[in-house]
Design a protein around this motif. Sequence first.
Motif: not given
Length: 316
Positions: A157-160, A180-182, A205-211
């Motif tokens: 679901l990456y790049d959304n 799992l790619n988010l 992959e959990l990069a480029h979020n606000s965790f």
Amino acid sequence: MAARRLSLALLFVLLATIGGTEAASRRLLDHHDRRPRVVVKPARKLAGKLAAQFSPPTAAEEAALTSLSGALAAADAAKLRWQPGTDHCKWLGVYCTDDQHVYLIDLSSQGITGTLSDAVDLSAMQQLQSIWLHGNQLAGTLPASWFSLPSLRELLLYDNALEGSLPAAALATATGLRRLNLNENKFVGTLPTAVSALSSLEGLELAHNSFEGTVPAAFGDLSKLKSLALHNNPGLSGCIPAALQDKAQPVLLQADDTQPAGTAADLALVNTQVCGFCSSTCTDPATAAAEAAAASLQPSSSPSTPTSSSVSPTPS
């Protein structure tokens, strides 16, 4: 002789059809033919089995796909040309097995917009292995029910523009999930320890979020993990469990390839507060605080030099 055997076979089918028992049919065959028996199922059971084997696409799977297209903007849904009542195995981005069950939904990089939610129910797709919706402009939240799909192996679901926190309880049920790619969404909250239940996970992959918060120590239980992406989560801190580095095939920390320069180690954790793999010089704040508190409770035992107030007598 051949005609006689054919007559016996036709008589057997007739007996099974009009309700004769299988035992009676066997006795009739045994009387005329002493060869090893071949058990033949009654005609009605055989017909039911053939009907199930060659059944058309199920209405339940079509309804599940319709719930997905219903979450898209009207123009984008129309662009897919998913027409109810037609063979959904021929719809754009839908791939089926030989027995007409969906195993892959690939709508990646279609430029589609829409809003995902728990209302997008794909639970009827018991053989669905991969959901590829990356490279679009999808908003909303991650449907928790997707993690309960028994055959799910990939969720890309990456790049959304998805937001919200990860559904911890549902995540723990996805024991067969391998990737799992988010990356590149708007997810928030802490990383759930329930991720440790993903015993088949190879890529996370959990990069480029606000965790935010620390990397859970439970990540160290991901024995099959091969790659991990955490960069560009400014609120993420602590250290990555050393168990992921100490195994035979150490986990690869994915670097941020959008950065102009820097070493792979630096770029792997750029724009985070994560110091690296846990070690004597890199610990998470909670561990460091606990160690500091324990040290403060230790009594100080500095040796003192004894002094004498009297003078020893001088021998005469």
